[in-house]
Scaffold this motif. Structure first.
Motif, PDB file in Angstrom:
ATOM      1  N   GLU A 208      39.351  29.910  42.384  1.00  0.00           N
ATOM      2  CA  GLU A 208      39.688  30.647  43.601  1.00  0.00           C
ATOM      3  C   GLU A 208      39.298  32.109  43.458  1.00  0.00           C
ATOM      4  OE1 GLU A 208      43.613  28.053  45.036  1.00  0.00           O
ATOM      5  OE2 GLU A 208      43.891  30.027  44.072  1.00  0.00           O
ATOM      6  N   GLY A 209      39.036  32.734  44.607  1.00  0.00           N
ATOM      7  CA  GLY A 209      38.697  34.151  44.674  1.00  0.00           C
ATOM      8  C   GLY A 209      38.028  34.437  45.999  1.00  0.00           C
ATOM      9  N   SER A 210      38.098  35.693  46.457  1.00  0.00           N
ATOM     10  CA  SER A 210      37.518  36.023  47.762  1.00  0.00           C
ATOM     11  C   SER A 210      35.991  35.997  47.715  1.00  0.00           C
ATOM     12  CB  SER A 210      38.011  37.398  48.219  1.00  0.00           C
ATOM     13  OG  SER A 210      37.722  38.376  47.233  1.00  0.00           O
ATOM     14  N   ARG A 211      35.421  36.610  46.712  1.00  0.00           N
ATOM     15  CA  ARG A 211      33.975  36.537  46.487  1.00  0.00           C
ATOM     16  C   ARG A 211      33.693  36.249  45.014  1.00  0.00           C
ATOM     17  NH1 ARG A 211      30.227  41.775  47.215  1.00  0.00           N
ATOM     18  NH2 ARG A 211      31.285  42.230  45.230  1.00  0.00           N
ATOM     19  N   ARG A 212      34.490  36.892  44.168  1.00  0.00           N
ATOM     20  CA  ARG A 212      34.378  36.717  42.731  1.00  0.00           C
ATOM     21  C   ARG A 212      35.583  35.915  42.238  1.00  0.00           C
ATOM     22  NH1 ARG A 212      31.510  39.126  38.698  1.00  0.00           N
ATOM     23  NH2 ARG A 212      32.479  38.984  36.618  1.00  0.00           N
ATOM     24  N   VAL A 213      35.373  35.132  41.199  1.00  0.00           N
ATOM     25  CA  VAL A 213      36.460  34.301  40.692  1.00  0.00           C
ATOM     26  C   VAL A 213      37.641  35.173  40.258  1.00  0.00           C
ATOM     27  CG1 VAL A 213      35.607  34.240  38.297  1.00  0.00           C
ATOM     28  CG2 VAL A 213      36.990  32.358  39.196  1.00  0.00           C
ATOM     29  N   GLU A 214      38.851  34.730  40.629  1.00  0.00           N
ATOM     30  CA  GLU A 214      40.069  35.455  40.287  1.00  0.00           C
ATOM     31  C   GLU A 214      41.069  34.594  39.531  1.00  0.00           C
ATOM     32  OE1 GLU A 214      41.637  36.971  43.935  1.00  0.00           O
ATOM     33  OE2 GLU A 214      39.752  37.969  44.495  1.00  0.00           O
ATOM     34  N   ARG A 215      40.982  33.287  39.754  1.00  0.00           N
ATOM     35  CA  ARG A 215      41.931  32.393  39.074  1.00  0.00           C
ATOM     36  C   ARG A 215      41.373  30.974  39.065  1.00  0.00           C
ATOM     37  NH1 ARG A 215      43.481  33.199  44.055  1.00  0.00           N
ATOM     38  NH2 ARG A 215      44.339  35.235  43.477  1.00  0.00           N
ATOM     39  N   ALA A 216      41.923  30.193  38.157  1.00  0.00           N
ATOM     40  CA  ALA A 216      41.634  28.760  38.105  1.00  0.00           C
ATOM     41  C   ALA A 216      42.928  28.002  38.295  1.00  0.00           C
ATOM     42  CB  ALA A 216      41.007  28.401  36.761  1.00  0.00           C
ATOM     43  N   VAL A 217      42.855  26.938  39.067  1.00  0.00           N
ATOM     44  CA  VAL A 217      43.998  26.048  39.256  1.00  0.00           C
ATOM     45  C   VAL A 217      43.684  24.740  38.542  1.00  0.00           C
ATOM     46  CG1 VAL A 217      45.471  24.836  40.896  1.00  0.00           C
ATOM     47  CG2 VAL A 217      44.574  27.117  41.459  1.00  0.00           C
ATOM     48  N   LEU A 218      44.555  24.352  37.616  1.00  0.00           N
ATOM     49  CA  LEU A 218      44.315  23.165  36.817  1.00  0.00           C
ATOM     50  C   LEU A 218      44.839  21.919  37.512  1.00  0.00           C
ATOM     51  CD1 LEU A 218      45.231  24.512  33.266  1.00  0.00           C
ATOM     52  CD2 LEU A 218      43.105  24.778  34.581  1.00  0.00           C
ATOM     53  N   LYS A 219      44.445  20.775  36.998  1.00  0.00           N
ATOM     54  CA  LYS A 219      44.875  19.500  37.590  1.00  0.00           C
ATOM     55  C   LYS A 219      46.385  19.376  37.604  1.00  0.00           C
ATOM     56  CE  LYS A 219      43.845  14.553  37.404  1.00  0.00           C
ATOM     57  NZ  LYS A 219      43.087  13.483  36.685  1.00  0.00           N
ATOM     58  N   SER A 220      47.038  19.946  36.613  1.00  0.00           N
ATOM     59  CA  SER A 220      48.498  19.899  36.536  1.00  0.00           C
ATOM     60  C   SER A 220      49.172  20.820  37.534  1.00  0.00           C
ATOM     61  CB  SER A 220      48.936  20.306  35.122  1.00  0.00           C
ATOM     62  OG  SER A 220      48.552  21.643  34.851  1.00  0.00           O
ATOM     63  N   GLY A 221      48.398  21.692  38.189  1.00  0.00           N
ATOM     64  CA  GLY A 221      48.943  22.662  39.121  1.00  0.00           C
ATOM     65  C   GLY A 221      49.095  24.049  38.534  1.00  0.00           C
ATOM     66  N   ARG A 222      48.938  24.169  37.241  1.00  0.00           N
ATOM     67  CA  ARG A 222      49.055  25.472  36.593  1.00  0.00           C
ATOM     68  C   ARG A 222      47.932  26.393  37.061  1.00  0.00           C
ATOM     69  NH1 ARG A 222      48.987  26.491  30.002  1.00  0.00           N
ATOM     70  NH2 ARG A 222      48.780  28.783  30.075  1.00  0.00           N
ATOM     71  N   SER A 223      48.265  27.673  37.267  1.00  0.00           N
ATOM     72  CA  SER A 223      47.298  28.661  37.717  1.00  0.00           C
ATOM     73  C   SER A 223      47.040  29.664  36.591  1.00  0.00           C
ATOM     74  CB  SER A 223      47.816  29.391  38.957  1.00  0.00           C
ATOM     75  OG  SER A 223      46.890  30.367  39.390  1.00  0.00           O
ATOM     76  N   ILE A 224      45.757  29.999  36.370  1.00  0.00           N
ATOM     77  CA  ILE A 224      45.378  30.926  35.313  1.00  0.00           C
ATOM     78  C   ILE A 224      44.527  32.031  35.926  1.00  0.00           C
ATOM     79  CG2 ILE A 224      44.112  31.201  33.143  1.00  0.00           C
ATOM     80  CD1 ILE A 224      44.632  28.222  32.620  1.00  0.00           C
ATOM     81  N   ASP A 225      44.997  33.269  35.864  1.00  0.00           N
ATOM     82  CA  ASP A 225      44.206  34.396  36.324  1.00  0.00           C
ATOM     83  C   ASP A 225      43.074  34.657  35.335  1.00  0.00           C
ATOM     84  OD1 ASP A 225      45.865  34.747  38.516  1.00  0.00           O
ATOM     85  OD2 ASP A 225      47.131  36.230  37.509  1.00  0.00           O
ATOM     86  N   CYS A 226      41.898  34.981  35.846  1.00  0.00           N
ATOM     87  CA  CYS A 226      40.761  35.221  34.962  1.00  0.00           C
ATOM     88  C   CYS A 226      39.748  36.123  35.657  1.00  0.00           C
ATOM     89  CB  CYS A 226      40.099  33.910  34.547  1.00  0.00           C
ATOM     90  SG  CYS A 226      39.620  32.845  35.922  1.00  0.00           S
ATOM     91  N   ASP A 227      38.975  36.835  34.837  1.00  0.00           N
ATOM     92  CA  ASP A 227      37.932  37.720  35.339  1.00  0.00           C
ATOM     93  C   ASP A 227      36.553  37.084  35.282  1.00  0.00           C
ATOM     94  OD1 ASP A 227      39.640  40.173  35.648  1.00  0.00           O
ATOM     95  OD2 ASP A 227      39.908  39.828  33.506  1.00  0.00           O
ATOM     96  N   LEU A 228      36.412  36.120  34.399  1.00  0.00           N
ATOM     97  CA  LEU A 228      35.157  35.386  34.308  1.00  0.00           C
ATOM     98  C   LEU A 228      35.445  33.985  33.788  1.00  0.00           C
ATOM     99  CD1 LEU A 228      33.157  36.165  31.081  1.00  0.00           C
ATOM    100  CD2 LEU A 228      35.243  37.422  31.589  1.00  0.00           C
ATOM    101  N   VAL A 229      34.542  33.066  34.102  1.00  0.00           N
ATOM    102  CA  VAL A 229      34.649  31.681  33.672  1.00  0.00           C
ATOM    103  C   VAL A 229      33.320  31.276  33.053  1.00  0.00           C
ATOM    104  CG1 VAL A 229      34.972  29.277  34.411  1.00  0.00           C
ATOM    105  CG2 VAL A 229      36.319  31.108  35.480  1.00  0.00           C
ATOM    106  N   VAL A 230      33.372  30.637  31.884  1.00  0.00           N
ATOM    107  CA  VAL A 230      32.171  30.074  31.270  1.00  0.00           C
ATOM    108  C   VAL A 230      32.367  28.561  31.217  1.00  0.00           C
ATOM    109  CG1 VAL A 230      30.652  29.994  29.289  1.00  0.00           C
ATOM    110  CG2 VAL A 230      31.792  32.141  29.891  1.00  0.00           C
ATOM    111  N   VAL A 231      31.531  27.848  31.948  1.00  0.00           N
ATOM    112  CA  VAL A 231      31.610  26.389  32.017  1.00  0.00           C
ATOM    113  C   VAL A 231      30.656  25.809  30.977  1.00  0.00           C
ATOM    114  CG1 VAL A 231      31.309  24.354  33.469  1.00  0.00           C
ATOM    115  CG2 VAL A 231      32.183  26.487  34.465  1.00  0.00           C
ATOM    116  N   ALA A 232      31.196  25.037  30.046  1.00  0.00           N
ATOM    117  CA  ALA A 232      30.398  24.465  28.962  1.00  0.00           C
ATOM    118  C   ALA A 232      30.797  23.011  28.778  1.00  0.00           C
ATOM    119  CB  ALA A 232      30.604  25.252  27.672  1.00  0.00           C
ATOM    120  N   VAL A 233      30.304  22.163  29.678  1.00  0.00           N
ATOM    121  CA  VAL A 233      30.715  20.755  29.691  1.00  0.00           C
ATOM    122  C   VAL A 233      29.540  19.829  29.388  1.00  0.00           C
ATOM    123  CG1 VAL A 233      32.709  21.093  31.186  1.00  0.00           C
ATOM    124  CG2 VAL A 233      30.468  20.721  32.223  1.00  0.00           C
TER     125      VAL A 233
END
Length: 405
Positions: A208-233
């Protein structure tokens, strides 16, 4: 000779063609700027601005022109194996006598809401790495999605840069799918001790975020604020270039023991190649060492050699001050034997399947099997290569010389 793919495998193939005396035209087609290079520093020393890429070039930029190797920056739209012709974008046509597909892989991109927000990165190219470096400020909070080798190395590098790191991954431990529970638990302890917040058995539901990522919501519902995300799957092989041809596909491009496809004069190597290994059977390997060695082997096959590519796979991973070495290939095993100490994080571990030694791992011990022929890891590799059935008690016994088992 035409090589599609300007990575480690393609670059080493071109180098070997010239070293083996081939003096005809060689063309490398790739869509990345620069010349072929090794990617390992992108998740480690280059990401931390400790090293440039000069020492990781297959050959310096000027070598290609000096050796009459043409570098073409383009995409391959279509391969016509009947007419031995490639159609490129920007529009161009290149004919070949023999063709090497060394297109590597591309990052898997999860289809979750918000994945296209600014501040969401993946790591494959120099440009990707530079973007992550620009966002990785000591006051920032990064979310790393996936804790395979790239995710683990990026998490470690970001922590070393002073970035707060939370890691979300589906397994119970980092790297457990490759190294097993015992080693995965040990690696989890290393990351947790360095300050990484590990969230196991979880996944990201949305970003989630208005233009830039601000948080991630996990499958469990937990929310994590973040400034950047690195996806390595993980990655998937770039096989689109041969779709519509008769080249056989199955988890990559199928090649025989000498890296030949089912279509005459078409070869494949590197991350994209599903190779029939003389020891391990069908394997598609995504490591630097394999791309380097297989690029050399496939060039010799293109020149007429029937020698099988029987390289005993090795790879390494640096995370913080800890170093992993691995030799062999094991996708399943029924026994893991430790020589040394998991608790002290200094050991050589052995993977056995029905008594046969398939692979070995070293953590802060064992040496480099490529560079140190008398090291424990090199000795373990020779046991793997001979399909040895060593007694587990002897493997664990510090007084027993591995070379004599």
């Amino acid at each position: 000779m035409v090589i599609v793919g300007a990575g480690m495998a393609g670059g080493n193939a071109a180098r070997t063609l010239r070293e083996e005396g081939f003096d005809g035209p060689v063309t490398i087609i790739g869509d990345e700027p620069g010349v072929p290079f090794g990617r390992p520093p992108l998740s480690k020393t280059y990401l931390r601005s400790e090293e440039d890429l000069t020492g990781w070039l297959v050959k310096p930029a000027g070598w290609y022109a000096e050796n009459d190797i043409e570098l073409v920056r383009a995409f391959v739209n279509r391969i016509d194996t009947d007419k031995r012709r490639l159609e490129l974008d920007p529009p161009n046509t290149i004919e070949y006598s023999k063709l090497l597909i060394a297109t590597g892989g591309r990052n898997r991109r999860p289809q979750i809401p918000g994945v296209n927000l600014e501040g969401v990165y993946q790591l494959r190219t120099v440009a990707d790495c530079d973007a992550i470096k620009g966002a990785a400020r000591p006051s920032s909070h990064a979310l790393v999605v996936g804790m395979g080798f790239i995710g683990s190395e990026v998490a470690a590098s970001l922590r070393q840069l002073g970035v707060a790191v939370t890691a979300v991954f589906p397994g119970k431990f980092p790297l457990a799918s490759v190294l097993g529970r015992e080693m995965g638990e040990t690696m989890a302890g290393i990351h947790a001790g360095a300050g990484v917040d590990l969230i196991a058995a979880e996944s990201v539901e949305r970003l989630e975020g208005s233009r830039r990522v601000e948080r991630a919501v996990l499958k469990s519902g937990r929310s994590i604020d973040c400034d950047l995300v690195v996806v390595a799957v993980g990655i998937e092989p770039n096989t689109e270039v041969v779709r519509g041809t008769e080249v056989a596909l199955d988890n990559g491009i199928l090649v025989d023991s000498s890296c030949r496809t089912n279509v005459p004069d078409v070869f494949a190597a590197g991350d994209v190649a599903n190779h029939l290994h003389p020891l391990f059977g069908r394997v598609r390997v995504e490591h630097y060492n394999n791309a380097e060695k297989q690029g050399t082997a496939v060039a010799r096959s293109m020149l007429g050699s029937d020698a099988p590519y029987d390289y005993l796979y090795t790879f390494w991973s640096d995370q913080y001050e800890d170093k992993l070495e691995y030799v062999g290939h094991a996708t399943q095993w029924d026994q893991f034997v430790v020589r040394g100490s998991l608790a002290e994080r200094k050991l050589v571990g052995f993977y056995l399947d029905h008594g046969v030694l398939k692979a070995a791992v070293g953590l802060n011990r064992g040496g480099d099997p490529e560079l140190e022929p008398d090291s424990e890891m090199a000795q373990a590799g020779r046991l793997v290569a001979s399909r040895a059935r060593p007694e587990p008690a002897a493997l664990a016994d510090e007084t027993r010389d591995l070379a004599r088992l």
